[in-house]
Design a protein around this motif. Sequence first.
Motif, PDB file in Angstrom:
ATOM      1  N   GLY A   1      11.461   1.567  -7.398  1.00 10.72           N
ATOM      2  CA  GLY A   1      12.417   2.490  -6.793  1.00 10.72           C
ATOM      3  C   GLY A   1      12.156   2.641  -5.312  1.00 10.72           C
ATOM      4  O   GLY A   1      11.242   2.029  -4.756  1.00 10.72           O
ATOM      5  N   GLY A   2      12.980   3.458  -4.684  1.00 14.50           N
ATOM      6  CA  GLY A   2      12.923   3.584  -3.229  1.00 14.50           C
ATOM      7  C   GLY A   2      11.611   4.137  -2.729  1.00 14.50           C
ATOM      8  O   GLY A   2      11.071   3.671  -1.729  1.00 14.50           O
ATOM      9  N   PHE A   3      11.076   5.117  -3.434  1.00 13.31           N
ATOM     10  CA  PHE A   3       9.871   5.755  -2.938  1.00 13.31           C
ATOM     11  C   PHE A   3       8.686   4.794  -2.958  1.00 13.31           C
ATOM     12  O   PHE A   3       8.007   4.597  -1.958  1.00 13.31           O
ATOM     13  CB  PHE A   3       9.576   6.998  -3.773  1.00 13.31           C
ATOM     14  CG  PHE A   3       8.621   7.924  -3.124  1.00 13.31           C
ATOM     15  CD1 PHE A   3       9.045   8.751  -2.092  1.00 13.31           C
ATOM     16  CD2 PHE A   3       7.295   7.968  -3.511  1.00 13.31           C
ATOM     17  CE1 PHE A   3       8.160   9.608  -1.471  1.00 13.31           C
ATOM     18  CE2 PHE A   3       6.406   8.819  -2.894  1.00 13.31           C
ATOM     19  CZ  PHE A   3       6.833   9.646  -1.870  1.00 13.31           C
ATOM     20  N   ILE A   4       8.487   4.137  -4.118  1.00 14.01           N
ATOM     21  CA  ILE A   4       7.370   3.199  -4.245  1.00 14.01           C
ATOM     22  C   ILE A   4       7.558   2.022  -3.300  1.00 14.01           C
ATOM     23  O   ILE A   4       6.646   1.610  -2.571  1.00 14.01           O
ATOM     24  CB  ILE A   4       7.256   2.701  -5.695  1.00 14.01           C
ATOM     25  CG1 ILE A   4       7.118   3.892  -6.633  1.00 14.01           C
ATOM     26  CG2 ILE A   4       6.095   1.761  -5.847  1.00 14.01           C
ATOM     27  CD1 ILE A   4       7.264   3.527  -8.088  1.00 14.01           C
TER      28      ILE A   4
ATOM     29  N   LEU B   1       6.674   2.909   0.127  1.00 12.19           N
ATOM     30  CA  LEU B   1       5.227   2.982   0.355  1.00 12.19           C
ATOM     31  C   LEU B   1       4.641   1.591   0.550  1.00 12.19           C
ATOM     32  O   LEU B   1       3.785   1.379   1.413  1.00 12.19           O
ATOM     33  CB  LEU B   1       4.545   3.676  -0.820  1.00 12.19           C
ATOM     34  CG  LEU B   1       4.796   5.175  -0.959  1.00 12.19           C
ATOM     35  CD1 LEU B   1       4.167   5.697  -2.242  1.00 12.19           C
ATOM     36  CD2 LEU B   1       4.228   5.919   0.229  1.00 12.19           C
ATOM     37  N   ILE B   2       5.133   0.627  -0.256  1.00  8.90           N
ATOM     38  CA  ILE B   2       4.620  -0.739  -0.129  1.00  8.90           C
ATOM     39  C   ILE B   2       4.936  -1.293   1.257  1.00  8.90           C
ATOM     40  O   ILE B   2       4.061  -1.816   1.964  1.00  8.90           O
ATOM     41  CB  ILE B   2       5.227  -1.654  -1.214  1.00  8.90           C
ATOM     42  CG1 ILE B   2       4.791  -1.179  -2.602  1.00  8.90           C
ATOM     43  CG2 ILE B   2       4.801  -3.102  -0.995  1.00  8.90           C
ATOM     44  CD1 ILE B   2       5.494  -1.898  -3.737  1.00  8.90           C
TER      45      ILE B   2
ATOM     46  N   ALA C   1       5.618   0.362   3.931  1.00 10.96           N
ATOM     47  CA  ALA C   1       4.899   1.103   4.968  1.00 10.96           C
ATOM     48  C   ALA C   1       3.467   0.594   5.075  1.00 10.96           C
ATOM     49  O   ALA C   1       2.953   0.384   6.182  1.00 10.96           O
ATOM     50  CB  ALA C   1       4.917   2.591   4.655  1.00 10.96           C
ATOM     51  N   SER C   2       2.808   0.347   3.914  1.00 10.96           N
ATOM     52  CA  SER C   2       1.430  -0.128   4.025  1.00 10.96           C
ATOM     53  C   SER C   2       1.400  -1.535   4.602  1.00 10.96           C
ATOM     54  O   SER C   2       0.458  -1.890   5.316  1.00 10.96           O
ATOM     55  CB  SER C   2       0.707  -0.056   2.680  1.00 10.96           C
ATOM     56  OG  SER C   2       1.558  -0.458   1.650  1.00 10.96           O
TER      57      SER C   2
ATOM     58  N   VAL D   1      13.678   6.274   4.673  1.00 10.67           N
ATOM     59  CA  VAL D   1      12.990   7.483   5.149  1.00 10.67           C
ATOM     60  C   VAL D   1      11.485   7.328   4.991  1.00 10.67           C
ATOM     61  O   VAL D   1      10.710   7.605   5.904  1.00 10.67           O
ATOM     62  CB  VAL D   1      13.471   8.736   4.378  1.00 10.67           C
ATOM     63  CG1 VAL D   1      12.598   9.936   4.728  1.00 10.67           C
ATOM     64  CG2 VAL D   1      14.909   9.037   4.683  1.00 10.67           C
TER      65      VAL D   1
ATOM     66  N   SER E   1       9.105   7.176   8.225  1.00 10.86           N
ATOM     67  CA  SER E   1       8.190   8.284   8.511  1.00 10.86           C
ATOM     68  C   SER E   1       6.743   7.826   8.495  1.00 10.86           C
ATOM     69  O   SER E   1       5.968   8.143   9.406  1.00 10.86           O
ATOM     70  CB  SER E   1       8.380   9.396   7.488  1.00 10.86           C
ATOM     71  OG  SER E   1       9.715   9.792   7.453  1.00 10.86           O
ATOM     72  N   LEU E   2       6.360   7.072   7.451  1.00 14.17           N
ATOM     73  CA  LEU E   2       4.953   6.684   7.351  1.00 14.17           C
ATOM     74  C   LEU E   2       4.572   5.708   8.450  1.00 14.17           C
ATOM     75  O   LEU E   2       3.471   5.786   9.006  1.00 14.17           O
ATOM     76  CB  LEU E   2       4.675   6.101   5.964  1.00 14.17           C
ATOM     77  CG  LEU E   2       4.692   7.174   4.878  1.00 14.17           C
ATOM     78  CD1 LEU E   2       4.513   6.546   3.507  1.00 14.17           C
ATOM     79  CD2 LEU E   2       3.599   8.187   5.128  1.00 14.17           C
TER      80      LEU E   2
ATOM     81  N   MET F   1      -0.221   3.252  -4.269  1.00  9.15           N
ATOM     82  CA  MET F   1       0.251   3.135  -2.883  1.00  9.15           C
ATOM     83  C   MET F   1      -0.168   4.341  -2.064  1.00  9.15           C
ATOM     84  O   MET F   1      -0.603   4.204  -0.920  1.00  9.15           O
ATOM     85  CB  MET F   1       1.767   3.000  -2.855  1.00  9.15           C
ATOM     86  CG  MET F   1       2.332   1.720  -3.413  1.00  9.15           C
ATOM     87  SD  MET F   1       1.345   0.277  -3.050  1.00  9.15           S
ATOM     88  CE  MET F   1       1.322   0.322  -1.285  1.00  9.15           C
TER      89      MET F   1
ATOM     90  N   LEU G   1      -2.523   4.230   1.259  1.00 11.45           N
ATOM     91  CA  LEU G   1      -2.047   4.698   2.552  1.00 11.45           C
ATOM     92  C   LEU G   1      -2.846   5.891   3.043  1.00 11.45           C
ATOM     93  O   LEU G   1      -3.139   5.994   4.230  1.00 11.45           O
ATOM     94  CB  LEU G   1      -0.569   5.076   2.455  1.00 11.45           C
ATOM     95  CG  LEU G   1       0.363   3.916   2.743  1.00 11.45           C
ATOM     96  CD1 LEU G   1       1.790   4.296   2.437  1.00 11.45           C
ATOM     97  CD2 LEU G   1       0.253   3.491   4.200  1.00 11.45           C
TER      98      LEU G   1
ATOM     99  N   ASN H   1      13.180   6.762 -12.327  1.00 13.01           N
ATOM    100  CA  ASN H   1      14.017   6.475 -11.167  1.00 13.01           C
ATOM    101  C   ASN H   1      15.387   7.121 -11.294  1.00 13.01           C
ATOM    102  O   ASN H   1      15.936   7.639 -10.314  1.00 13.01           O
ATOM    103  CB  ASN H   1      14.152   4.964 -10.987  1.00 13.01           C
ATOM    104  CG  ASN H   1      14.882   4.625  -9.703  1.00 13.01           C
ATOM    105  OD1 ASN H   1      16.064   4.326  -9.730  1.00 13.01           O
ATOM    106  ND2 ASN H   1      14.190   4.733  -8.577  1.00 13.01           N
TER     107      ASN H   1
ATOM    108  N   VAL I   1       9.649  14.608   4.082  1.00 16.00           N
ATOM    109  CA  VAL I   1       8.934  13.423   4.554  1.00 16.00           C
ATOM    110  C   VAL I   1       9.306  13.123   6.000  1.00 16.00           C
ATOM    111  O   VAL I   1       8.444  12.897   6.858  1.00 16.00           O
ATOM    112  CB  VAL I   1       9.262  12.208   3.653  1.00 16.00           C
ATOM    113  CG1 VAL I   1       8.698  10.941   4.256  1.00 16.00           C
ATOM    114  CG2 VAL I   1       8.722  12.422   2.259  1.00 16.00           C
TER     115      VAL I   1
ATOM    116  N   GLY J   1       6.922  13.235   9.299  1.00 15.96           N
ATOM    117  CA  GLY J   1       6.735  12.097  10.197  1.00 15.96           C
ATOM    118  C   GLY J   1       6.935  12.499  11.645  1.00 15.96           C
ATOM    119  O   GLY J   1       6.095  12.229  12.510  1.00 15.96           O
TER     120      GLY J   1
END
Lengths: 138, 783
Positions: A34-37, A40-41, A43-44, A122, A126-127, B653, B657, B731, B749, B753
């Motif tokens: 999904g979008g959140f995970i 995060l990927i 972003a890292s 987002v 942000s991250l 994740m 991070l 989801n 979020v 940021g």
Amino acid sequence: MNTLILRTIVPLLTGLMVIYSIVVLLAGHNDPGGGFIGGLIAASAFALYGIACGVAPVRRALYFHPVSIAAFGMLLSALSGVISLYKGVPFLTGLWWFPEIAKGVEVPLSTPLMFDIGVWLVVVGSLVTIALALEEKE
Amino acid sequence: MIGYLVLTPFLAALLAPVLVFLLGHRASWILALVPGYLLYRFFDFVPAVAKGETVLQSHEWLSGFGINYSFMIDGLSLTFAFLILGIGFFIVIYAGGYLKGHQHLGRFLAVLLAFMGSMLGLVVSDNLITLFVFWELTSITSFLLIGFDNEREASRRAALQALIITGLGGLVMLAGFTLIGLVGGTFELSELLSKGDVIKEHGLYSLMFWLVMAGAFTKSAQVPFHSWLPNAMEAPTPVSAYLHSATMVKAGVFLLMRTYPMLGETELWETVLPLFGGATLLVGTVLAVRDKDMKLMLAYTTVASLGLLVLMLGVGGERAIEGAVLYLIAHSFFKGALFMVVGTVDHEAGTRQIDKLSGLRSAMPITALAAALAALSMCGLPPFIGFLAKESIYNSLTHGGLHEWTIAIVAIVGNALMFGVAASIAIRPFMGKWVDPPKAVHEGPVMLFLGPLVLSITGLVTALFALQFMQMNFFSPMVSAVAGKEITLDLHLWHGINPALILSVVTVGLGIGVFVFTNELKKIFDKVLNFINWGPDKGFDQAICFLTWFAGHFTRILQTGEIRTYMRITFLITALTLLIPMYKLNIWPNMPSFPKLSLWEIGVFVILVIGILQVVFARTRLTAIISLGIQGFSVALIFMLFGAPDLSFTQFMVETLSVVIIALVLTRLQLMKQDRRSVPSLIFDGLVAISVGVGMGALLMNITQMPLDLRLSEFFSTYSAAIAHGRNIVNVILVDFRAIDTLGEITVVLITGVSALALIRVKAIPEKKTKTTKGSPALKETS
């Protein structure tokens, strides 16, 4: 962390991770993800790129300022809800379309997908903003 | 329909910059058509209002709360609307001439029109809350107008002062309105006005009274809140002429008149208003006589006139209201005209210091004529409307006892001083020997003299030729509306010889004396005021200084800047909120029965515990942070083992991070590599940490031991694929079922940021050298 190994491998790794994160984003509705995970990927991935090769290349690669990316994502998510309003249903009600791009091949499109892409943007924006600001030297 | 009329100036405000861009300063001729057209439309109401009717119109807004966009037109609001639009018409034209070629003329006209709309909305509002909204809109637009010249510090300060004083008063007034609405059972003025007795006899009457007065007195610049008005003279002259003649400052008086049937004629009202009004009248006139800047002289006489109006309303009764109404109308004409005259002189001659100007009548004959006509009305001489007003005022004061006569004496002194100021402004710059002013002077263009000329002539024509017409259509309905009962006036220029006329003659005599001995009076007033050497204006600065000082110190106490203290407090409170309810209610969880774990599950738990021990006993900070990641990954593994791939995925994740980001933060903070704490703080921190852990654990165990309500889970698993086209329930919940929650979360979020970026980019402000005595030794060394 300016090592040759990292500098060589990380650009490749970043590309792979970003592609993977997009896969996770798109597959997320039916499989884990999904979008959140995904966000995060990605972003890292960019954070790693920044650590290995410096901040300037990341900023060049992103092209847009990360805050703008995040803000655009916010806009996209909010707008996906507004579309429902135009259809006369409550804010953020999911709407689906199944256009046929080739014979027998349907591509499901939906406002939740648009919303999820917004979430992805987002989170990435942000991250990456925070990570890059921290990685930058004075 | 009234609603659309009120909106028109706001729409015109949007057009103004475009028109100025296309046509330059001539655009103001076209923009003046807006108040002109509205004036024409408002004439439709005149016959009905003259018959004593009240026009009511309402649009729903928040009708559940009794708040509506509703309007009322009666004698009071109609006369005010005419003043606002009529004077506004000439002000818009005048502004075009005055600010010709100014790069921000478009912006200026836009704000001016928006102000006009706010003011118009204020006077025709029927709903108290609508009235409040327009009231604060006038504060905001006047802030923009006063601070128009925003590159000068004085005008920025004046604008802020006006906003703080009038805005604050408005907020207090809102509290009063709310109370009135609750007591009266409605926010509609048209209904409240007939319920005056309910409000006056209520136990909270005095509270309501004071709260509403706070709004009226700050807006109408009563002592001690008057200092914003003279300071607002920093604004370009069209602003002063408009705000301080018929509009902004009259809003307070308007409110007093509007609420008169509801709050007036009580002992409190008749004590407080004369006191404030009288003090304002005297202070205003004294300051006006003392000043040399003609614009400031006019500003102080405005303060004084507002005092006189409040004084008259405080006296109460039909006659006093009649005096207040006539004076209000007269004042709008002559003060608007005089401000514009002074502006024209300033514009053409390059100065408005009264002692640097003399003999301008030959160079500026039309302006001189306008000044003379307006000043005659201000002096209260026949056959001007000012004379009628003054006669009415005196007439109302000569029929009572000691109380009325005391007020009469105050009024005479005030009027005489104002006479002197008016005469000075009309005579000194224009008559006498020619003195070369700073600029080569000539008559202003038609845009500049049209307004003052028409307004000053209106003051004459009203009294001399149109008295019957005005009386029937405006004066009587307005007095009736204020008094709350039908009143028909019978005004004449000549009443025969009566006490009022004698008082007028006395006033004129004293006024001539003031004019002749102005310089001597100035010296006396100067001495007295220099001796006092304090005023509300200084008081305002002191109050603001105190506020920032207080806020600074208060913040210092709350915010030590030590993150360790913040963390301790946060976690301590977390532990207490977790443990105290369980202790008080005695709901400790039962010891769970341990299921038989498989080997890999035990393995994961062992890794987890080792990770935590490693965090606690790590030698360097970096090791501790990475070990924190170990236990985070173990938790993710547990999620995976128990069938929550999404959670586990996210956990991986997030852990990665956060380790990266914390490590990056550490490199920036340049902390010592090792975390050394004293033994007591080690014990304290350890205790806090253990209590949070125990509390959290107990809470979770409690939750799992309660019967689980599966309705939501069942709903989601049934409908996730069926109606939301997704097999991944997590989801689907995130992006569809509970999308609005997610929208809130991504907002957080994003804000995080942006704020983190701002915090990281902050550069440390170097400590000032002067204040290091109390600082730490380290700070002293660096400075």
